[in-house]
Design an enzyme around this catalytic site. Structure first.
Site, PDB file in Angstrom:
ATOM      1  N   GLY B 326       2.407 -78.395  39.922  1.00 13.28           N
ATOM      2  CA  GLY B 326       2.478 -77.024  40.430  1.00 13.28           C
ATOM      3  C   GLY B 326       3.716 -76.316  39.926  1.00 13.28           C
ATOM      4  CB  SER B 327       5.726 -73.585  41.427  1.00 16.67           C
ATOM      5  OG  SER B 327       4.585 -72.782  41.637  1.00 16.67           O
ATOM      6  CB  THR B 328       7.970 -78.835  40.737  1.00 12.32           C
ATOM      7  OG1 THR B 328       6.773 -79.541  40.382  1.00 12.32           O
ATOM      8  CG2 THR B 328       8.016 -78.705  42.239  1.00 12.32           C
ATOM      9  CG  PHE B 329       5.074 -77.991  34.581  1.00 10.23           C
ATOM     10  CD1 PHE B 329       5.349 -79.251  34.062  1.00 10.23           C
ATOM     11  CD2 PHE B 329       4.582 -77.023  33.716  1.00 10.23           C
ATOM     12  CE1 PHE B 329       5.116 -79.533  32.729  1.00 10.23           C
ATOM     13  CE2 PHE B 329       4.346 -77.293  32.376  1.00 10.23           C
ATOM     14  CZ  PHE B 329       4.618 -78.559  31.886  1.00 10.23           C
ATOM     15  CE  LYS B 330       5.305 -70.891  38.682  1.00 10.97           C
ATOM     16  NZ  LYS B 330       5.254 -70.122  39.933  1.00 10.97           N
TER      17      LYS B 330
END
Lengths: 379, 648
Positions: B326-330
């Site tokens: 999810g957004s932790t990949f951003k």
């Protein structure tokens, strides 16, 4: 007054008989028996009470019995031999129907504390019976068919009863002892040649009839033969005894591992180490030297018997002595062949050495007869 | 009838002749016997002597003591416990059944145990001791000892068996030992003869199995004299073996216990890594199980409870769970774009709430849009459109390369079971895996850590540690083996421009410290322990248009197993990072609301020595609630360091 009694004028009487015993034979018997005590003490792990003690007590009893029998004039024993033979036949019949079957299918009956194997007794009474018969028979008639048939029947009767027990080993010994007495009595060698030929035929048919409904040995008897022929085929089963016995014998070397140091017997690898296989312990602990010494004692014992028989001019006495000596010898030969892997395992003890009551007592009684014949001999 | 003397003399001569003949035969037979005796005892003596020795001597193995496992401070995690048991020997007992009946009056002994003992006793030789009762209480053992006179053949014994004093805390890390199975033996070409000893146990999963070679030790041998039935008569000599090596992990047992308690009954995983050297300080998967059950031989009932639980207690989610990050990949997408030069920290992207490309419309989580968004704001408010746009510009291959540099899509080699590689997709991967061309939509999905991208909590923690340190940190679980400290080599630099990393870290700082940041509620008030992080909420399903229309978008209204995964990564202190933490709560809902608080508690606990994170580090308004919460955590009392290297 019998013929023999009539002729014997110089026979000692009373306690003087003690001086006329065959003392060499007495000493040899005691020497062999004490080798047995030593080995029984060793295989019990240095314990007297397990086997050696009882064996010594039995020997003492047998020794007294031997002396008592030796003091009774030999002509008395000749006169009762027919009765003794009949009695042993009756006993064989009794055990056939009422006896106990123990290890190795040997039939026995208990008389109080005593265990009696009539088949053991039969060997001695058969010899007595045959010796009496040939003593009575005109020596010129011994090879005539009718006069040959009678002793053959005398031999076959107990042999058949023992075979039915079933006890192959003892029945073969009975046959051989009987045949030996006939041979000594002078029966024509042709009869023996014919019987030998028949025997070979029987052995062949035993093997060819195996597995058919007509096979006449028990399966376990066949297996014993198989095991003898190739003990390694079943090293943990039936071949185990022979292999372990050979290991014990062989590992002794020249002088052995020392008294009470035999690993094979002490660690229970040896089967029947105190009875049939006791010789292996001797060979393991005292090596070739020890084993050969025992063999020498046995050979001397038989040699003294033969010498005694040759000195004795009474036909009954010499046949009796030689028959008993032959019986003794067959025991030794069969037992040692067995433990050295030269014969199949048949339950035959090593005389005077193996632990066991009735065999020892019968043996001592037989030596009593030998002594009696010696004391009361024609001089 | 009287016979003439001559007749008698004649027959006597005949007897004599034949007697001599027979005597010759006897002598010949004796010669044969003596010859045979000589052949066996002299000529073949060597061979038979050897056979007699082989008969006599048996070599038995002495199992070595298994190495123990400690935490970084020397607290015992896996040890060898004295195990009291009672054995019965048939030859001493006489009537085994009667003796067992009497034993059952002294100690609790279920009828099945008696039944089993009786069958075992019958199966073995009379001198072989058979176990009647295992793992007994000391009181019961002493009762047996007191009643010894009436219990012939019954002997109390003390053996060693594996024990895990911190049971559930380390079940997934250390694993457990169990009896050697046929399967275990089949896997080895030359199995250690030790493995064939009945009751010998080897590692089944986790450190116990991956470090098996070091833990097991070397067997000693003793030569004993045995009799024909295999009974030992005496010992001839013995060669002592070597005990297995003790292993010291990098994990701090107290932190591990705190994290496990903090995860509670959630289906979750948490990993905390020392940013300076990669030491794993805590690695937890929840719910957990008691490894001691497996050592004793778990019952079907207990095993069924573990396998049928939909929270999968047996799975080690920290390393084997692969989740869409999810957004932790951003941060990965941002660093790839920054390094490629397609954007800089100040590049602004306009977010109208959606992004259109290739005829498809991709939504931002915020339907109304974020307006003009910079890098820092894109992270703090987790704008999706920003990343759709920059990912389009930089391309998936550069993003994937950056992901791999940060530790995603690769197997981190820890001595644990079933470590996943995760998935860091690129064009080649898709062609290989699905035999399909990469599409624009795939890049859009990957840019916010959805679609094909999968990462384990361990990988996320490594990624965070690498961003925080700028170095290619590798996780490390084992600190020393035996007396030998494993060397820590300084991790090489990632090769990413420090300014770019600082920009991303600044964004992660504003996630937690900017009023509009998604993680603002999880901020740390203590300036010495400032936390920077990133939330993530990853979908486990596609929300259909119909659902959207009906308005069923709230997680609470969905069944548990269809709710979103909650993720959060963070590092602290912001100025000089020491610890990186990643938390995944399966189907937990929102990352910042569910996973974020856990990351903060864990990070604070790692930075302070106390049993609980310092209350002063929390914002004033939250302290009351948090104090109650933390004090209610079921923390265990952990035995202090084992000083003497006990080898019970």
């Amino acid at each position: 007054m019998s013929f023999l009694e009539y002729r014997v004028k110089s026979a000692p009487t009373g306690l003087a008989k003690v001086l006329h015993l065959n003392w060499a034979l007495v000493l040899l018997v005691t020497a062999v028996a004490s080798v047995g005590w030593l080995m029984l003490y060793s295989v019990a792990g240095g314990d007297l009470d397990t086997w050696a003690g009882p064996q010594m007590k039995r020997f003492a009893l047998g020794f007294v019995m031997m002396l008592v029998i030796a003091f009774v004039p030999i002509w008395f024993w000749r006169n009762v031999s027919g009765l003794a033979y009949l009695m042993s036949l009756v006993l064989l019949l009794v055990v056939e129907f009422f006896g106990h079957v123990g290890m190795g299918a040997q039939r026995w009956i208990a008389i109080g504390p005593l265990v009696l194997q009539p088949s053991e007794l039969a060997k001695v009474t058969l010899v007595m019976m045959l010796a009496t018969y040939y003593d009575w028979l005109d020596p010129r008639k011994v090879s005539r068919p009718l006069w040959v048939l009678i002793p053959v029947v005398m031999i076959v009767l107990p042999t058949a009863l023992v075979i039915m027990q079933p006890n192959l080993g003892t029945s073969l010994l009975l046959l051989m002892v009987g045949a030996t007495v006939m041979f000594l009595a002078g029966v024509s060698l042709w009869y023996f040649a014919v019987v030998a030929a028949l025997g070979v035929g029987a052995v062949v048919s035993v093997f060819t009839l195996r597995g058919t409904p007509w096979q006449f040995l028990h399966d376990y008897q066949y297996r014993r033969i198989d095991t003898f022929l190739d003990p390694t085929a079943d090293p943990l089963g039936a071949g185990y005894n022979i292999i372990q016995a050979k290991i014990a014998l062989g590992s002794g070397g020249w002088t052995g591992k020392g008294f009470m140091q035999g690993t094979q017997s002490r660690l229970n690898f040896l089967p029947e180490k105190h009875t049939d296989f006791i010789f292996t312990t001797l060979a393991e602990e005292f090596g070739f030297v020890g084993a050969f010494s025992l063999l020498a004692l046995y050979a001397l014992l038989i040699a003294f018997c033969v010498a005694s028989a040759l000195q004795n001019r009474d036909r009954f006495s010499s046949l009796l002595i030689l028959g008993i000596a032959a019986n003794f010898f067959y025991y030794i030969a069969v037992n040692l062949s067995m433990v050295m892997g030269m014969a199949p395992v048949v339950g035959v003890p090593l005389p005077l050495v193996s632990y066991g009551g009735s065999a020892l007592l019968v043996l001592m009684a037989a030596f009593g007869l030998v002594q009696s014949a010696h004391v009361h001999r024609l001089r | 009838m009287r016979r003439s003397a001559r007749d008698t003399e004649d027959s006597a001569r005949k007897v004599n002749r034949r007697a001599l003949l027979l005597g010759g035969g006897v002598a010949a037979m004796f010669a044969v016997l003596a010859g045979r005796m000589r052949y066996l005892a002299v000529d073949q003596a060597d061979q038979f002597k050897l056979l007699a020795e082989e008969n006599r001597i048996s070599i038995r193995l002495i199992p070595p003591n298994r190495g123990q496992i400690f935490d970084r401070n020397g607290r015992l995690i896996a040890g060898n416990e004295q195990n009291y048991r009672v054995v019965i020997t048939r030859e001493d007992a006489g009537d085994v059944e009667e003796v067992l009946k009497r034993l059952a009056e002294v100690i609790p002994l279920p009828p099945e145990a008696i039944e089993r003992t009786l069958t075992e006793v019958r199966r073995h030789s009379p001198f072989v001791p058979v176990i009647v009762a295992d793992r007994m209480a000391w009181e019961d053992l002493s009762k047996v000892a007191i009643n010894a006179p009436s219990l012939p053949g019954v002997t109390p014994e003390v053996g060693l068996s594996r024990a895990y004093p911190l049971d559930t805390d380390f079940a997934h890390v250390v694993g457990y030992v169990g009896p050697v199975s046929e399967n275990d033996l089949a896997k080895l070409d030359y199995p250690d003869p030790l493995l064939k000893i009945p009751e010998f146990q080897i590692g089944k999963i986790g450190v116990e199995t991956w470090m098996e070679d070091r833990l097991r030790g070397r067997a000693g041998t003793k030569r004993i004299e045995v009799n024909a039935y295999g009974r030992m008569m005496r010992e001839i000599d013995r060669v002592e073996g070597d005990a297995g090596d003790d292993i010291r992990l990098t994990i701090d047992a107290e932190i591990q216990d705190f994290v496990q308690a903090r995860l509670g009954s959630e289906s979750a995983a948490a990993v905390a890594i020392d940013v300076t050297n990669g030491d794993v300080l805590a690695i937890c998967s929840s719910p957990s199980f008691d490894p001691n059950l497996f050592v004793r031989g778990i019952s079907y009932k207990d095993y069924a409870i573990l396998t049928e639980d939909d929270h999968r207690p047996l799975a080690n989610k920290a390393v084997q769970g692969a989740y869409p990050p999810g957004s932790t990949f951003k941060m990965v997408t941002a660093l790839a774009a920054l390094e490629a030069g397609v954007i800089n920290a100040d590049t602004s992207v306009y977010c109208p709430g959606h992004y259109e490309t290739g005829g498809r419309r991709f939504h931002c989580w915020k339907r109304g849009g974020h307006g003009a968004v910079s890098l820092a704001r894109s992270l703090s408010e987790s704008c999706d459109v920003y990343y759709y746009d920059i990912a389009q510009r930089v391309g998936i291959d550069k993003i994937a390369e950056m992901g791999r540099r940060l530790g995603l899509g690769m197997r981190h080699d820890l001595p644990m079971s079933a470590i996943t590689e995760g998935v860091m997709p690129d064009k080649a991967w898709k062609r290989l895996r699905y035999d399909q061309e990469w599409r624009i939509g795939d890049t859009i999905n990957a840019s916010i850590g959805q679609g094909y991208v999968l990462a384990s909590p361990l990988q996320l923690a490594v990624m965070t540690a690498r961003i925080a340190s700028g170095r290619a940190i590798l996780p490390r679980l084992v600190r020393s083996i035996g007396d030998q400290e494993l060397p820590v080599s300084e991790a090489p630099p990632l090769g990413i421009d420090g300014a770019l990393l600082r920009a991303v870290r600044q964004g992660m700082h504003s996630v937690m410290n900017d009023r509009r940041g998604t993680g603002y509620s999880n901020r740390v008030a203590d300036p010495a322990m400032v936390l920077a992080g990133k939330s993530g909420t990853s979908q486990v399903r596609n929300i259909s248009a119909a659902e959207r229309a009906r308005g069923v978008i709230s997680n609470d209204q969905l069944p548990w197993n269809r709710r979103d995964h909650a993720l959060f990564v963070g590092f602290a202190p912001f100025e000089a990072p020491k610890v990186a933490v990643a938390v995944v709560v399966e189907h937990g809902g929102g990352g910042s609301s569910v996973a974020g608080p856990i990351v903060r508690d864990v990070a604070l606990r790692c930075l302070t020595p106390g049993p609980l994170p310092p209350l002063s580090a929390y914002p004033k308004s939250q302290r009351g609630r948090i104090e109650t919460f933390l004090n209610a955590l079921p923390l265990r009392r952990i035995e202090p360091e084992v000083t003497a290297r006990s080898r019970a």
